[in-house]
Design an enzyme around this catalytic site. Structure first.
Site, PDB file in Angstrom:
ATOM      1  N   HIS A 132       7.216  -0.953  -8.513  1.00 52.77           N
ATOM      2  CA  HIS A 132       6.842   0.460  -8.439  1.00 52.77           C
ATOM      3  C   HIS A 132       7.068   1.025  -7.045  1.00 52.77           C
ATOM      4  CE1 HIS A 132       2.994  -0.240  -6.275  1.00 52.77           C
ATOM      5  NE2 HIS A 132       2.880  -1.319  -7.026  1.00 52.77           N
TER       6      HIS A 132
ATOM      7  N   CYS B  34       1.512  -6.801  -7.751  1.00 50.85           N
ATOM      8  CA  CYS B  34       2.734  -6.108  -8.155  1.00 50.85           C
ATOM      9  C   CYS B  34       3.665  -5.950  -6.959  1.00 50.85           C
ATOM     10  CB  CYS B  34       2.393  -4.751  -8.765  1.00 50.85           C
ATOM     11  SG  CYS B  34       1.722  -4.873 -10.440  1.00 50.85           S
TER      12      CYS B  34
END
Length: 594
Positions: free
Chosen positions: A488, A507
């Site tokens: 992301h 992440c």
């Protein structure tokens, strides 16, 4: 000769005729005939052995070996193991199947003779060190001993020979199956040493592969083809050979401790630094080895070294650079060995187009065949929220995403922040909900007694709205997996300038989200950079399926070779090297399960 013969006959068969002259002559003749008889006896014995061997080699000895192999395997069902001397057979499931399919007949012996395929296997196993594996894990010493016994001893009884040949055949088969398994999927199963390491290990029918290799007399080429085919693996093998040679020659000198060294400095430490950098090829050999001056060429060499080791490239030798310079050669060899093993955990086909992420290097590459078409920096998980290792396929991306905040981050980060700053949730544009779907109800932050909350008492869930403060930025890239990890964007762009970038909760934040999104959607006509920026700024979540799925490989390499031939090393940020090293150094390989 005729009269002598008659005298002998007379003497032997017709009674005691005493003739001393004749007796002396007869003694001489007797000695000659004794030698002749002995020679005839030896020839007869050899002829008998030859006849017996021909009869045995015509099929009986192979039948006997097959019976011996069958008995050993059937007894293993009771003992739950096969031990040959002090050698344990590891392919406890695959090996019996191999022999059952062939009626227990030997694979490496024919007519009592050791086949050339056995020599091929022995030869390639002795080269296992070049793959970063240990020949002794594959019975090589015991196999050599048995082969030597069979080929050099002429006093073996037939029964003893049958036992030795059966043992030899079993060990050769086990060696092929285990070595083949290690080449195609690694010696260590990563899941057994790290639950955060999940790979799609290559699967192969090694029994059929062995059958075909024996039939086609292609043992060596078959095993070579089981190793990872990628250039990165081959280059790392070359690096292993080079660094082993450096280690065997004494490695390199340690640069003495002291103040930071930089261009323009002079002193006794600098010739040692020159020697150190020359040995690893960062400094040309002809560059004034005894000079005490830190000149332009030495600064350039330091920068090359820093680039290979993921350090800040400033050309000066400070604390971090000095520490990397003084890592011994044998430790660099060890790092290379560990990362060869990690290569073997990967699929043999990474995908014609694929995304390769190296956690330890904080970098993402998009590759088409062997060409890297896009590179960017990344931010990975903190040491206590480590990014896992796995492979999956990216299927869609989300523009202007919500962030459904995981429960562990809520309890460990958000609740403590709310206790310190009651306005934190509003400032971060976070909403609070209870229930899901049609039963979902939004809860006002001020209605909650944050001071009295604990993780066990918190029965809400949080969502951060799209916008400039959203932790996912403007785009997230989804490749659904059991770890709930994805790529992301991020609003904290300044963190990409750091050399060590372990700041996330697991992440992976990427430096160039728009470049990656445009690459993935490049075959769709309606997506320009302007259209994408417009969609991101719209404030409404939008899912965009990819026109083509793309494999994503999240890896952890602390040593690799770049296309220009530079051998790169990185800090073991998650302390995964030591665990793998211990597993690789175990005395025996893991049993083969298929």
């Amino acid at each position: 000769m005729g009269s002598g013969a008659s005298r002998i006959s007379r003497k032997l068969y017709f009674g005691p005729v005493i003739d001393w002259d004749v007796m002396l002559f007869d003694k001489i003749i007797m000695k000659k005939y004794t030698l002749i008889i002995m020679l005839i006896s030896v020839l007869f014995f050899l002829g008998a052995i030859s006849t017996f061997s021909f009869d045995i080699n015509g099929g009986k000895i192979d039948n006997a070996i097959a019976e011996q192999i069958r008995n050993r395997i059937e007894s293993s069902a009771i003992l739950e193991t096969i031990i040959i001397g002090d050698e344990l057979v590891y392919a406890s499931m695959a090996l019996p199947v191999f022999y059952e399919r062939r009626g227990y007949y030997p694979g490496w012996i024919d007519s009592g003779m050791i086949l050339q395929q056995a020599d091929s296997l022995i030869g390639i196993i002795k080269l296992a060190g070049a793959e970063g594996l240990r020949p002794n894990d594959y019975h090589v010493a015991k196999i050599d001993s048995l082969v030597s016994t069979v080929r050099r001893s002429f006093r073996l009884s037939e029964a003893k020979k049958v036992i030795i040949l059966a043992d030899l055949d079993l060990l050769l088969t086990d060696a092929f199956l285990i070595y083949g398994s290690h080449l195609i999927s690694g010696k260590v199963n990563p899941v057994t040493i790290d639950p955060e390491w999940f790979t799609n290990l290559c699967e192969a029918d090694l029994i059929s592969i062995l059958d075909n290799a024996l039939t086609e007399n292609s043992i060596s080429s078959t095993l070579r083809n089981l190793a990872p085919p990628q250039a990165g693996y081959t280059l790392l093998k070359k690096a292993l050979r080079r660094y082993r040679a450096l280690d065997s020659q004494g490695g390199w000198p340690a640069v003495p401790e002291g103040p930071t060294l930089k261009k323009g400095d002079a002193g006794e430490r600098i010739p040692v630094l020159r020697q150190r950098l020359t040995i690893t090829g960062d400094l040309a050999e002809y560059s004034a080895p005894d000079s005490i001056l830190f000149d332009d060429s030495l600064e350039a060499a330091v920068k090359r070294f820093q680039n290979r080791h993921g350090l800040d490239i400033d050309g000066s030798v400070g604390k971090s650079t000095l520490a990397a310079l003084n890592v011994p050669a044998n430790q660099r060899v060890r790092q290379i060995l560990l990362n060869l093993e990690r290569w073997r955990w990967l699929p043999q086909d990474l995908g014609k187009r694929h995304i390769l992420i190296n956690i330890a290097n904080y970098e993402l590459d998009v590759n088409e065949d062997t060409v890297t078409v896009l590179t960017m920096r990344i931010i990975v998980g903190k040491t206590y929220r480590r990014t896992p290792v796995f492979s999956d396929k990216m299927t869609y991306l989300v523009l202007s995403p919500y962030w459904n905040i995981p429960a562990n981050i809520t309890s460990q980060d958000v609740i403590p922040m709310m206790k310190k700053n009651p306005e934190y949730i509003k400032e971060q544009n976070i909403k609070i909900f209870r229930g899901y779907g049609s039963e979902r109800v939004e809860i006002r932050p001020e209605s909650i007694d944050w001071a009295a909350l604990s993780p066990k008492k918190f029965d809400f869930w949080l969502r951060q709205e799209p916008g400039p403060k959203n932790a996912l930025g403007g785009i997230k890239f989804m490749f659904p997996n059991k770890f709930n990890v994805y790529l992301h964007d991020t609003p904290d762009k300044n963190l990409f300038s750091k050399s060590s970038r372990g700041f996330s909760s697991g992440c992976i934040r990427i430096e160039k989200p728009f470049d990656l999104a445009l690459y993935l959607l490049r075959n769709l006509p309606n997506w320009s950079r302007e259209e994408m920026i417009k969609a991101v700024n719209a404030g409404a979540e939008r899912t965009v399926p990819l026109p083509e799925q793309i494999p994503v490989h999240v890896l952890y390499w602390t040593a690799w070779v770049s296309p220009d031939g530079g051998v790169n090393f990185r800090e073991d940020i998650y302390n995964r090297d030591s665990v793998l090293s211990a597993a690789l150094n175990e005395e025996h390989p893991e049993p083969l399960e298929n």
